[in-house]
Design an enzyme around this catalytic site. Sequence first.
Site, PDB file in Angstrom:
ATOM      1  NE  ARG A  50      -1.717   1.794   3.547  1.00 25.10           N
ATOM      2  CZ  ARG A  50      -1.484   1.559   4.828  1.00 25.10           C
ATOM      3  NH1 ARG A  50      -2.026   0.546   5.439  1.00 25.10           N
ATOM      4  NH2 ARG A  50      -0.689   2.345   5.528  1.00 25.10           N
TER       5      ARG A  50
ATOM      6  CG  HIS B 127      -5.924   2.481   6.735  1.00 30.77           C
ATOM      7  ND1 HIS B 127      -6.087   1.186   6.312  1.00 30.77           N
ATOM      8  CD2 HIS B 127      -7.108   2.849   7.294  1.00 30.77           C
ATOM      9  CE1 HIS B 127      -7.312   0.783   6.608  1.00 30.77           C
ATOM     10  NE2 HIS B 127      -7.947   1.776   7.198  1.00 30.77           N
TER      11      HIS B 127
ATOM     12  CE1 TYR C 166       1.499   2.158   8.526  1.00 35.38           C
ATOM     13  CE2 TYR C 166       0.461   3.831   9.902  1.00 35.38           C
ATOM     14  CZ  TYR C 166       0.506   3.108   8.723  1.00 35.38           C
ATOM     15  OH  TYR C 166      -0.439   3.318   7.754  1.00 35.38           O
TER      16      TYR C 166
HETATM   17  C1  LIG Z   1     -14.770  -6.125  11.899  1.00 34.77           C
HETATM   18  C2  LIG Z   1     -13.899  -4.915  11.817  1.00 34.77           C
HETATM   19  N1  LIG Z   1     -12.973  -4.695  12.776  1.00 34.77           N
HETATM   20  C3  LIG Z   1     -12.190  -3.598  12.725  1.00 34.77           C
HETATM   21  C4  LIG Z   1     -12.344  -2.681  11.722  1.00 34.77           C
HETATM   22  C5  LIG Z   1     -11.472  -1.444  11.682  1.00 34.77           C
HETATM   23  N2  LIG Z   1     -10.530  -1.496  10.573  1.00 34.77           N
HETATM   24  C6  LIG Z   1     -10.783  -0.851   9.422  1.00 34.77           C
HETATM   25  S1  LIG Z   1      -9.612  -1.096   8.303  1.00 34.77           S
HETATM   26  C7  LIG Z   1      -8.717  -2.093   9.324  1.00 34.77           C
HETATM   27  C8  LIG Z   1      -7.433  -2.720   8.854  1.00 34.77           C
HETATM   28  C9  LIG Z   1      -7.669  -3.750   7.810  1.00 34.77           C
HETATM   29  O1  LIG Z   1      -6.458  -4.145   7.208  1.00 34.77           O
HETATM   30  P1  LIG Z   1      -6.410  -5.156   6.021  1.00 34.77           P
HETATM   31  O2  LIG Z   1      -7.433  -6.211   6.193  1.00 34.77           O
HETATM   32  O3  LIG Z   1      -5.012  -5.592   5.874  1.00 34.77           O
HETATM   33  O4  LIG Z   1      -6.865  -4.307   4.763  1.00 34.77           O
HETATM   34  P2  LIG Z   1      -6.245  -2.999   4.121  1.00 34.77           P
HETATM   35  O5  LIG Z   1      -6.878  -1.820   4.816  1.00 34.77           O
HETATM   36  O6  LIG Z   1      -4.778  -3.028   4.295  1.00 34.77           O
HETATM   37  O7  LIG Z   1      -6.665  -3.049   2.709  1.00 34.77           O
HETATM   38  C10 LIG Z   1      -9.348  -2.198  10.561  1.00 34.77           C
HETATM   39  C11 LIG Z   1      -8.834  -2.960  11.693  1.00 34.77           C
HETATM   40  C12 LIG Z   1     -13.333  -2.935  10.750  1.00 34.77           C
HETATM   41  N3  LIG Z   1     -13.536  -2.132   9.731  1.00 34.77           N
HETATM   42  N4  LIG Z   1     -14.085  -4.052  10.820  1.00 34.77           N
END
Ligand SMILES: Cc1ncc(C[n+]2csc(CCOP(=O)(O)OP(=O)(O)O)c2C)c(N)n1
Length: 388
Positions: free
Chosen positions: A284, A288, A297
Amino acid sequence: MKKSTMTVRPVEPAQDLPGAAAYRPAPPPAWKPRTDPAPLLPDSEPHRVLGTGAAARLDAGLMRRLYAELVRGRRYNTQATALTKQGRLAVYPSSTGQEACEVAAALVLEERDWLFPSYRDTLAAVVRGLDPVEALTLLRGDWHTGYDPREHRIAPLCTPLATQLPHAVGLAHAARLKGDDVVALAMVGDGGTSEGDFHEALNFAAVWRAPVVFLVQNNGFAISVPLAKQTAAPSLAHKAVGYGMPGRLVDGNDAAAVHEVLAEAVARARRGGGPTLVEAVTYRMDAHTNADDATRYRGDAEVEAWRAHDPVQLMERELTERGMLDEDAVREAREAAETMAAELRERMNADPVLDPMDLFAHVYAEKTAQLREQEALLRAELDAEDER
Ligand SMILES: Cc1ncc(C[n+]2csc(CCOP(=O)(O)OP(=O)(O)O)c2C)c(N)n1
C-alpha cells in the site's frame, strides 16, 4: 534388626492376568491424510510473469487492456485522494500500488459472475463497469451503497472486515444449487484474514466446493499493524491447506501474473473444482486512508523499495520492450485517464442532490406503523418548507 527375607515379586504385565485380553483396545484403523496436502501448498516464491521469459506467451490484447486500466486506475486513485483534500470526499482508502490486483480481479470475471469488494476496492468496481461517481457515494457519505449491486453484479463495498467473504460463499453456493454458472470473487486484506468470518467462509466453501475465489491483497499492513504481528503462518496462502483448498502465491504488482493465477482459480471454480485462496503480495503506497499518517509506523526506505516495483511501470516496461506498446498507445492511455479524472472532478464538485425522504427507503420491505408516521411527518415538514 532382623534382615527381611521377603522377596518383592515383580508386577505381572497386564496381559498375563486372567481375562486381560478382553480389555485390550483394538489397534486404531490405519490413518492417512484425507487429502494429499502437497498439491494444495503454495509455491515457495510468488508467481511472476513480467520480466521473466513467461511473458512471451502473453495475449497482446489482454495485456494492452490491463495496461490501459492500470494507467486509468492510478489516475483514479490520485484524483479521489485529491478530492478528500478538497472536502469533496469524506474518506478514500487508496489502492495506489495495488492497481494490478484491482484491475486483474475485475477483468478476470465474466459478466454473469459476482465481485465482492472491500472498502479498498473501489477501483475494481470501476474497472468492472460501475460509474466512477456512484462508486464513491458511500465514501462521500451520501448512501450506504449508492449503486444497485445487481446491475453490475458487484456487492456493496464492505467496511466491516471480511464480512463480504461469507456473503460471497453464500451467493456462490446458492448459485451452484440452482445450477447457475456463476463464480464469486471476494477480495480481502491481510488484516481481514484474522477475522472469524475469513475462517468460516473458507471452511464452508471448501467443504461444499463452492465456486469462490478468495483474493487476499497482502499489502503489508492492517492500518499500522504489520504482517508479522498479524500472523505466524509461513504465508497467508498456506492457510488454504488447513481448509483443504489450494493456496496460490502471486506477485501482486505483476498484473499479468495476478490475472493468470486468478483466471486459473476462476476456471477451477467454474468446472466444480471448488475454491482457491490466492495471496497477492503487494504494498500500500499511500496511507491507510486520508485520516492516517503512515510515517508513524513505516520508513521511507521501505516505501521507496516498493516504488521501484511499481505495477504500472512494470507493465509499461514489459510491453514496450516486447513491441506491444508504442508511444501513441501510452499517450492514448494517459489521455483517457486524464479525461476520466476531469469528469470525476467536475461531477464530484457538484453538490449531490439528495432527497431526505430516501431515509425511509430500502429499510424494510414493509414499513412499520411508526416508520410510516415519521415519514408522513417529514413529508409535511418538507412541503411546508417548500411553500415558504
Ligand atoms: C470487523 C472490523 N474490525 C475492525 C475494523 C477497523 N478497521 C478498518 S480497516 C482495518 C485494517 C484492515 O487491514 P487489512 O485487512 O489488511 O486491509 P487494508 O486496509 O490493508 O486493505 C481495521 C482494523 C473494521 N472495519 N471491521
